[in-house]
Design an enzyme around this catalytic site. Structure first.
Site, PDB file in Angstrom:
ATOM      1  N   GLY A 207     -16.625   5.125  30.116  1.00 51.38           N
ATOM      2  CA  GLY A 207     -17.079   5.687  29.045  1.00 51.38           C
ATOM      3  C   GLY A 207     -18.692   5.284  28.896  1.00 51.38           C
ATOM      4  O   GLY A 207     -19.274   4.624  29.450  1.00 51.38           O
ATOM      5  N   ASN A 208     -19.199   5.789  27.697  1.00 49.46           N
ATOM      6  CA  ASN A 208     -20.461   5.148  27.164  1.00 49.46           C
ATOM      7  C   ASN A 208     -20.599   5.088  25.773  1.00 49.46           C
ATOM      8  O   ASN A 208     -19.578   5.572  25.121  1.00 49.46           O
ATOM      9  CB  ASN A 208     -21.601   5.965  27.738  1.00 49.46           C
ATOM     10  CG  ASN A 208     -21.682   7.329  27.335  1.00 49.46           C
ATOM     11  OD1 ASN A 208     -21.866   7.679  25.911  1.00 49.46           O
ATOM     12  ND2 ASN A 208     -21.107   8.297  28.197  1.00 49.46           N
TER      13      ASN A 208
END
Ligand code: CTP
Length: 398
Positions: A207-208
């Site tokens: 993810g980020n």
């Protein structure tokens, strides 16, 4: 003096928030408006008519007649440029939704030809009750304008949505109404926000650190201007407000986001792609937790669908597509390439080189680029202000 010469009827219902109506009345008068106040009988349990008559300079209306004198609800309804009811209770909302008329405020509401703005105040469970929701939706369908409830501590001691908007926010809303800022009324807007999580196994993902703040600021701005918003939202911790014109689809992966956008894009007049979508996902999602083994392991990733580019490819004349670009080098060149590749009408460039801008911050600094080149570059501003600027530019492309 933003309300110079405007005639406002301030309706006050029986809620603890009624004490804030005195401040609101004062703000209206200070802004140049002429204010007449109508109070329901139960409003008098929370605030004295004397306070309001002193602040407004007019007698306060509480009933259709006092036994011998008729209050003239029709004249009052026709006198006003705008009717602002703050606070409005679940009870009065239900009255307005169903045409019931046993108070002076009901009678003026039914007689008024002007816009009605209503600022609800109630406890969180009352606010989310299907009856309230349906009544609020009815009022909006009649052309009345909701001033959204705010989040915070409620009279019950609970914390949630249901607080009446702060008087200063209501004042802004009324000023915006007169400045005709409900310029997105009747428009459907699709907004993507937040990160995506691409699962590796039942407990891990790629993810980020996107928090969705910029996307949510855009959602709020569009709602305040009268739009209906479809929000496709990745996993964020940010609190999501409720609004009758807001529908939220929660998703996890880029694939889920693509599916939701494909459904909603068809009806969208504008789509704003503010999500930080993962460009790659693990080629397989393991059904069991990956166990620690060798010192080094390799992950095989495949590209996710480029949602923005897919929508750009099917964009119809009249639809406006706005994208974001987050860059660390050759910012302008890369952003312009993205704008063309994804068929964006506008691209909003965030540079990771600007302190206080980009992912996770409450502020942002952007450059807006269209087919004509750089349209504008902002200073570092709160994301709510950046959202206003983006929406202003987007509207020019409708
Ligand atoms: N975007 C999207 N779907 C993806 C990737 C990006 O819809 N799979 C959208 C983003 O929401 C943003 C725009 O495309 O509006 C640009 O995103 P960005 O990550 O900056 O660009 P990428 O195309 O992913 O290119 P790169 O990461 O190589 O810079």
């Amino acid at each position: 003096m933003n309300l110079q010469g405007k005639k406002i009827i301030l309706g006050i219902c029986g809620s603890i928030a009624a004490y804030k109506s005195a401040e609101l009345c004062r703000l209206f008068v200070k802004s140049g408006a002429e204010v007449k106040v109508i109070m329901t009988t139960s409003a008098g349990d929370f605030i004295s008519p004397l306070t309001l008559s002193t602040l407004s300079g007019y007698e306060v209306f509480t009933s259709v007649h006092d036994g011998s004198n008729w209050s003239g609800h029709v004249e009052l309804g026709l006198w006003a440029d705008v009717l602002v009811i703050a606070p409005i209770t679940a009870n009065t909302i239900a009255h307005f939704a169903n045409g019931l008329c046993d108070t002076m405020l009901d009678a003026v509401y039914l007689s008024a030809k002007c816009t009605v703005l209503f600022a609800p105040a109630m406890d969180l469970d009352m606010w989310i009750h299907p009856s309230t929701k349906s009544n609020v939706e009815k009022l909006i369908s009649f052309g009345n304008v909701l001033i959204p409830v705010e989040h915070g501590e409620l009279a019950s001691g609970l914390v949630g949505f249901g607080r009446m908007a702060e008087p200063a926010h209501i004042l802004d809303f009324v000023i915006a109404h007169f400045n005709k800022h409900l310029d997105l009324s009747g428009k459907n807007i699709l907004i993507t926000a937040g990160p995506t999580h691409e699962k590796l196994d039942p407990v891990r993902f790629i993810g980020n650190s996107s928090t969705g703040k910029m996307g949510l600021a855009l959602v709020r701005e569009c709602l305040e201007r009268g739009a209906s918003v479809e929000l496709v939202l990745g996993p964020v911790t940010e609190k999501i407000f409720t609004h009758p014109n807001l529908s939220v689809t929660n998703i996890m992966s880029a694939d889920d986001m693509m599916k939701a956008c494909a459904v909603h894009f068809q009806n969208a007049d504008i789509a704003i792609m503010a999500a930080a979508v993962a460009d790659y996902r693990p080629i397989t999602e393991e059904s069991q937790k990956i166990k620690k083994s060798d010192d080094e392991i390799s992950l095989k990733l495949v590209k996710t669908t480029d949602i923005a580019a897919s929508l750009g490819a099917i964009k119809q004349p009249g639809q406006v597509l706005v994208g974001f670009a987050l860059e660390t080098e050759n910012e302008l060149e890369y952003a312009e390439k993205k704008r063309i590749k994804k068929n964006f009408d506008l691209i909003i460039l965030n540079s990771m080189n600007d302190k206080g801008a980009g992912i996770g911050t409450s502020t942002n600094k952007v450059t807006i680029i269209g087919s004509e080149g750089i349209i504008l570059a902002t200073q570092l501003l709160p994301k709510s202000e950046i959202a206003k600027i983006i929406v202003d530019e987007t509207i020019k492309h409708i």
